[in-house]
Design a protein around this motif. Structure first.
Motif, mmCIF file in Angstrom:
data_model
loop_
_atom_site.group_PDB
_atom_site.id
_atom_site.type_symbol
_atom_site.label_atom_id
_atom_site.label_comp_id
_atom_site.label_asym_id
_atom_site.label_seq_id
_atom_site.Cartn_x
_atom_site.Cartn_y
_atom_site.Cartn_z
ATOM 1 N N ALA A 70 0.925 -1.299 0.127
ATOM 2 C CA ALA A 70 0.103 -0.556 -0.005
ATOM 3 C C ALA A 70 0.657 1.423 -0.217
ATOM 4 N N PHE A 71 1.643 1.269 0.248
ATOM 5 C CA PHE A 71 2.247 2.226 0.427
ATOM 6 C C PHE A 71 3.969 2.607 -0.583
ATOM 7 N N ALA A 109 -3.967 -2.849 5.040
ATOM 8 C CA ALA A 109 -3.639 -2.172 3.857
ATOM 9 C C ALA A 109 -4.801 -0.636 3.658
ATOM 10 N N ALA A 110 -5.790 -0.778 4.055
ATOM 11 C CA ALA A 110 -6.860 -0.065 4.160
ATOM 12 C C ALA A 110 -6.849 0.828 5.274
ATOM 13 N N SER A 111 -6.594 0.321 5.640
ATOM 14 C CA SER A 111 -6.026 1.392 7.410
ATOM 15 C C SER A 111 -4.589 2.498 7.618
ATOM 16 N N PHE A 112 -4.010 1.422 6.777
ATOM 17 C CA PHE A 112 -2.220 2.854 6.288
ATOM 18 C C PHE A 112 -3.580 3.443 4.756
ATOM 19 N N LEU A 129 -9.180 6.015 -3.993
ATOM 20 C CA LEU A 129 -8.751 4.931 -2.096
ATOM 21 C C LEU A 129 -9.083 3.445 -2.599
ATOM 22 N N ALA A 130 -10.339 3.505 -2.887
ATOM 23 C CA ALA A 130 -10.266 1.939 -2.827
ATOM 24 C C ALA A 130 -9.928 1.732 -3.790
ATOM 25 N N LYS A 131 -9.907 2.340 -5.148
ATOM 26 C CA LYS A 131 -8.774 1.782 -6.389
ATOM 27 C C LYS A 131 -7.780 1.627 -6.155
ATOM 28 N N ILE A 132 -7.185 2.283 -5.382
ATOM 29 C CA ILE A 132 -5.536 2.338 -5.034
ATOM 30 C C ILE A 132 -5.333 1.073 -4.192
ATOM 31 N N GLY A 133 -6.353 0.853 -3.532
ATOM 32 C CA GLY A 133 -6.149 -0.540 -2.390
ATOM 33 C C GLY A 133 -6.591 -2.164 -3.188
ATOM 34 N N ASP A 139 -10.197 -7.056 -0.829
ATOM 35 C CA ASP A 139 -11.024 -7.762 0.063
ATOM 36 C C ASP A 139 -10.553 -5.761 1.081
ATOM 37 N N VAL A 140 -9.820 -5.051 -0.037
ATOM 38 C CA VAL A 140 -9.032 -3.824 0.848
ATOM 39 C C VAL A 140 -10.773 -2.925 0.140
ATOM 40 N N PRO A 141 -10.717 -2.721 -0.931
ATOM 41 C CA PRO A 141 -12.098 -2.051 -1.161
ATOM 42 C C PRO A 141 -13.424 -1.779 0.040
ATOM 43 N N PHE A 142 -13.036 -2.818 0.719
ATOM 44 C CA PHE A 142 -14.373 -2.814 1.263
ATOM 45 C C PHE A 142 -14.134 -2.239 2.806
ATOM 46 N N PHE A 143 -12.315 -2.424 3.110
ATOM 47 C CA PHE A 143 -12.200 -1.878 4.061
ATOM 48 C C PHE A 143 -11.807 -0.170 4.389
#
Ligand SMILES: C[C@](O)(CO)[C@H](O)COP(=O)(O)OP(=O)(O)OC[C@H]1O[C@@H](n2ccc(N)nc2=O)[C@H](O)[C@@H]1O
Ligand SMILES: Nc1ncnc2c1ncn2[C@@H]1O[C@H](COP(=O)(O)OP(=O)(O)OP(=O)(O)O)[C@@H](O)[C@H]1O
Length: 256
Positions: A70-71, A109-112, A129-133, A139-143
């Motif tokens: 994510a970074f 990853a989402a929290s970061f 952010l969801a597109k990046i995630g 599962d990242v977009p959900f978070f």
């Protein structure tokens, strides 16, 4: 100065397959955050390594960590974060078990991304952010959206809030069974493949989570359950009445 946030686990109240998209599967699912099970992620000063420094009890190398991925993704949009994370650490107090179907890596990853968006005043909207995630994990977009309950479709990138009472969820994770998501999806594709009908999908997406669990068995609620039991037979010992199976496992959960 320290910034931090909770990184919740999730369970899949139901998870049905709706189709294939390359080597991924289209899903129809209700995701619910587990409010009493979370990691804690913080940016803390005094990183004296002069490089990206991730502190936490992980089962993988830094370069495989979803937070590091994510970074790297976020740095493409905001190069200045590189200098910040040479003097600040990312510390994670891990409580969510890995390979558990609880979205631990995706949640981190989402929290970061959420924390960095705030801290660096990027003002990126949730859908950006969801597109990046989504590049880091399905599962990242959900978070990223931070809903307590949501209907998730596509391969995980379509997230629509589902308004219902807050659910009290108990989770049991077999400590000795690590479920590999890819392996279980492949077993589904090879041995159990079927697609949910449009009518059934529409009906489930409108139902409250408790009503869904009253209506469906563990096998009916999660298309990945039988493939998981095929790959990891020891899971059968944990299957009890009123307990359901989350994601690709290994966790079972109950709505109290
Ligand atoms: C099982 C769920 O956790 C349900 O919430 C998700 O669908 C999986 O999300 P995830 O663990 O973040 O999955 P990823 O790490 O993106 O993908 C791991 C592997 O699972 C398979 N995979 C994942 C998601 C999806 N919709 N279809 C798939 O077939 C793919 O083989 C992929 O290579
Ligand atoms: N920040 C992280 N936290 C936990 N696991 C991580 C992290 N980054 C990478 N991983 C790795 O991701 C793999 C799967 O871990 P994860 O906890 O996401 O799976 P899971 O609980 O099955 O999630 P899902 O519900 O998405 O299947 C493991 O190899 C784990 O070491």
């Amino acid at each position: 100065m320290q910034v931090s946030m909770k990184s919740y686990a999730k369970v899949n109240i139901f998870l049905k397959i709706a189709g294939k998209r390359d080597n991924y599967h289209e899903i129809v699912s209700r995701f619910v955050r587990v409010k009493n099970l979370y990691d804690e992620i913080s940016f803390t000063p005094n990183n004296d390594t002069n490089e990206f420094n991730l502190i936490g009890n992980f089962g993988c190398k830094v370069e495989d960590n979803s937070i590091y991925k994510a970074f790297l993704e976020l740095r493409k949009y905001c190069p200045k974060i590189d200098a910040f994370f040479r003097v600040y650490n990312i510390e994670v107090k891990k409580n969510i078990p890995e390979f558990a179907g609880l979205g631990g890596g995706s949640s981190n990853a989402a929290s970061f991304l959420i924390l960095a968006n705030k801290h660096f005043n990027l003002y990126f909207k949730k859908n950006k952010l969801a597109k990046i995630g989504a590049k880091i994990g399905a599962d990242v977009p959900f978070f990223i959206y931070e809903y307590d309950s949501a209907n998730v479709t596509g391969i995980g990138e379509i997230v629509e809030e589902f308004k219902e009472e807050s659910l009290n969820i108990e989770v049991v994770t077999p400590s000795d069974i690590k479920c590999h998501t890819g392996k279980i999806f492949n077993c589904f594709r090879d041995e159990f493949y079927k697609e949910i009908t449009k009518d059934e999908s529409k009906e489930l997406l409108l139902m409250k989570s408790k009503d869904i669990l009253n209506k469906l068995s563990i096998e009916q609620s999660n298309d990945l359950y039988m493939p998981a039991v095929t790959q990891y037979p020891a899971l059968k010992e944990y299957a009890k009445k009123n307990w359901y199976f989350s994601g690709s496992g290994s966790s079972f959960f109950k709505v109290l």
